[in-house]
Design an enzyme around this catalytic site. Structure first.
Site: not given
Ligand code: PEP
Length: 261
Positions: A12-14, A99, A101, A171, A177, A217, A238
């Site tokens: 997941n490159w965000k 997700h 976020e 998650e 993160g 992480s 991530g």
């Protein structure tokens, strides 16, 4: 007999890696994963990097493309939204839904997430549904309750076939993160719980087939141990996926893990 589920490692490159950075990334990544054929790899770029990634991956087998979000609407006056049909047009097969976020920074509710699940399946896109508890919820012993609620809402009314064609990423929000990974025991316990719930929502054969990813992480240093747990079938990565070499190490370890089984 335990069913062997193919490992799956997803990046997941965000909001990182621009369209012009995709090509050097892939050159470095592909060099490192030569000979890897027993692991499914999914790259999930930003929307603006999807066309370039799609073009560069078109001649490669085994690496699939995912999107970070999808509109819950079909088409029409929804400025700024991206529909399932638009994603299919770019050969996107997967979409991240729910997700943390999106849930916590953009206010996505379980109802919206359910709508996105339905529209993805209607368009033959395989969702990666993200679930997980906050630190506060874990501290008050509510993690299973939260995960169960998220899963029941997301899967409500979905057919057994649609549930089978979904992946679930556990998650824990406190691990995303933050550099604080869940212990293998915590992750395995949550995955086992999710698999049992899937059996209740569908049947035993689906629960044995469905692939469950851990995210939070994950790094080349901890992925091997996490991936050795019986109910962890892969990872959603991530930060560590932003460096092609570090992401490749996780993929290579996953293959090593398969050949040990
Ligand atoms: C993620 O965003 O899905 C994620 C797991 O991020 P990180 O690996 O950086 O914790």
């Amino acid at each position: 007999m335990a069913l062997l589920r193919k490992k799956i490692i997803s990046a997941n490159w965000k909001m990182n890696i621009t369209a012009s950075e995709v090509s050097p990334y892939l050159t470095a990544f592909l060099e490192e994963i030569k000979g890897i054929n027993e692991v499914d790899v999914i790259l999930i770029p930003s929307f603006t990097s999807l066309p370039k990634t799609s073009e560069l991956l078109s001649s490669l087998q085994g690496i699939r493309l995912g999107a970070q979000n999808i509109s819950s609407h079909d088409k029409g006056a929804f400025t700024g939204e991206i529909s399932a049909v638009m994603l299919r047009d770019l050969f996107v097969h997967h979409v991240l839904i729910g997700h943390s976020e999106r849930r916590h920074l953009f206010g996505e509710t379980n109802t919206i997430i359910h709508e996105k699940m339905k529209i993805s399946h209607l368009n033959q896109m395989n969702p990666i549904l993200c679930v997980g508890e906050t630190l506060e919820e874990r501290r008050s012993g509510k993690e299973k309750q939260v995960i169960e609620h998220q899963l029941r809402e997301a899967f409500s009314g979905l057919s057994v076939n649609q549930i089978t064609h979904t992946m679930i990423a556990y998650e824990p929000v406190w691990a995303i993160g933050t550099g604080q990974t869940a212990s293998v025991e915590q992750a395995q316990e949550a995955h086992f719980f999710i698999r049992s719930l899937i059996e209740e929502l569908s049947d035993a054969s689906v629960s044995q087939k469905i692939r469950l990813l851990y995210g939070g992480s994950v790094t080349p240093e901890n992925s091997e141990e996490l991936l050795s747990a019986p109910d962890i079938d892969g990872a959603l990565v991530g930060s560590a996926s932003l460096d092609p070499r570090s992401f490749a190490k996780i993929v290579v370890q996953a293959q090593r893990n398969c050949t040990k089984e």
